[in-house]
Design a protein around this motif. Structure first.
Motif, PDB file in Angstrom:
ATOM      1  N   THR A  38     -10.390 -50.231 -24.286  1.00  0.00           N
ATOM      2  CA  THR A  38     -11.508 -49.292 -24.229  1.00  0.00           C
ATOM      3  C   THR A  38     -12.643 -49.862 -23.382  1.00  0.00           C
ATOM      4  OG1 THR A  38     -10.927 -48.462 -26.415  1.00  0.00           O
ATOM      5  CG2 THR A  38     -13.151 -47.990 -25.630  1.00  0.00           C
ATOM      6  N   GLN A  40     -12.303 -52.074 -20.996  1.00  0.00           N
ATOM      7  CA  GLN A  40     -11.836 -52.090 -19.612  1.00  0.00           C
ATOM      8  C   GLN A  40     -12.004 -50.714 -18.982  1.00  0.00           C
ATOM      9  OE1 GLN A  40      -7.848 -53.668 -19.375  1.00  0.00           O
ATOM     10  NE2 GLN A  40      -8.431 -55.556 -20.412  1.00  0.00           N
ATOM     11  N   ARG A  41     -11.689 -49.661 -19.737  1.00  0.00           N
ATOM     12  CA  ARG A  41     -11.853 -48.296 -19.246  1.00  0.00           C
ATOM     13  C   ARG A  41     -13.333 -48.012 -18.981  1.00  0.00           C
ATOM     14  NH1 ARG A  41      -8.258 -46.101 -22.182  1.00  0.00           N
ATOM     15  NH2 ARG A  41      -9.516 -45.964 -24.051  1.00  0.00           N
ATOM     16  N   HIS A  44     -14.430 -49.712 -15.859  1.00  0.00           N
ATOM     17  CA  HIS A  44     -13.901 -48.997 -14.694  1.00  0.00           C
ATOM     18  C   HIS A  44     -14.796 -47.808 -14.343  1.00  0.00           C
ATOM     19  CE1 HIS A  44     -11.139 -46.883 -12.037  1.00  0.00           C
ATOM     20  NE2 HIS A  44     -11.248 -45.818 -12.823  1.00  0.00           N
ATOM     21  N   TYR A  45     -15.154 -47.004 -15.335  1.00  0.00           N
ATOM     22  CA  TYR A  45     -15.980 -45.822 -15.068  1.00  0.00           C
ATOM     23  C   TYR A  45     -17.422 -46.200 -14.719  1.00  0.00           C
ATOM     24  CZ  TYR A  45     -12.083 -42.897 -16.263  1.00  0.00           C
ATOM     25  OH  TYR A  45     -10.856 -42.283 -16.249  1.00  0.00           O
ATOM     26  N   TYR A  89     -17.850 -41.386 -20.483  1.00  0.00           N
ATOM     27  CA  TYR A  89     -16.551 -40.838 -20.123  1.00  0.00           C
ATOM     28  C   TYR A  89     -15.930 -40.216 -21.357  1.00  0.00           C
ATOM     29  CZ  TYR A  89     -11.531 -40.642 -19.449  1.00  0.00           C
ATOM     30  OH  TYR A  89     -10.235 -40.217 -19.411  1.00  0.00           O
ATOM     31  N   LYS A  91     -12.226 -38.103 -22.343  1.00  0.00           N
ATOM     32  CA  LYS A  91     -10.926 -37.637 -21.876  1.00  0.00           C
ATOM     33  C   LYS A  91     -10.818 -36.113 -21.958  1.00  0.00           C
ATOM     34  CE  LYS A  91      -6.862 -39.804 -22.861  1.00  0.00           C
ATOM     35  NZ  LYS A  91      -5.735 -40.226 -23.719  1.00  0.00           N
TER      36      LYS A  91
END
Length: 153
Positions: A38, A40-41, A44-45, A89, A91
């Motif tokens: 989570t 890492q995501r 990334h964003y 972010y 989903k």
């Protein structure tokens, strides 16, 4: 007093004891290894958001600034303005999506961190003059990236 050690002897023993300790974890692990999926995501964003803002003329000053009050994802500068940016972010659009996930409690936390950091940021990036500040949101979901300047006050 019998068996009393000098301060130098005590210090030497403490140093030896500290040197003999094994490290709790290796220091050379890559940063991504220590992050959960989570996190890492999120990283990334946040990187995508930072790149987007740079393409639109903002200078990214700092990322992931934490204090005891909370965290600010990005801090940017645009001319004479200091911008605190929350990146979200989601989903799916359940419960309103990324934009609506920044509830009033989260907004208050961001404001408290900003208030705590403002004197330091003003001194370092603006020569001691307090700049105009605003709070922006970058919302990322299935529809893409949306930048909302002045998202809350």
């Amino acid at each position: 007093m019998p068996n009393e050690m000098s301060p130098e002897t005590l210090a030497t023993q403490a140093q030896k004891k500290q040197l003999n300790k094994k490290p709790s974890r290796p220091k050379n692990r890559p940063k991504s290894y220590r992050l959960s999926p989570t996190q890492q995501r999120g990283e990334h964003y946040e990187t995508l958001a930072a790149q987007y803002l740079q393409q639109h003329g903002l200078d990214i000053l700092l990322r992931n600034i934490r204090s005891r009050f909370g965290e600010i994802d990005l801090i940017a500068r645009s001319h004479h303005s200091l911008i605190f940016i929350e990146v979200r972010y989601r989903k799916n659009q359940q419960y309103g999506g990324a934009i609506y996930s920044i509830h009033p409690t989260k907004q208050q936390r961001i404001k408290r961190v900003a208030e705590q950091l403002l004197p330091h940021l003003s001194a370092y990036f603006f020569g001691g003059v307090q700049p105009f500040c605003r709070f922006d949101v970058i919302a990322i979901d299935k529809d893409g990236l949306q930048w909302i300047p002045n998202a809350f006050y």
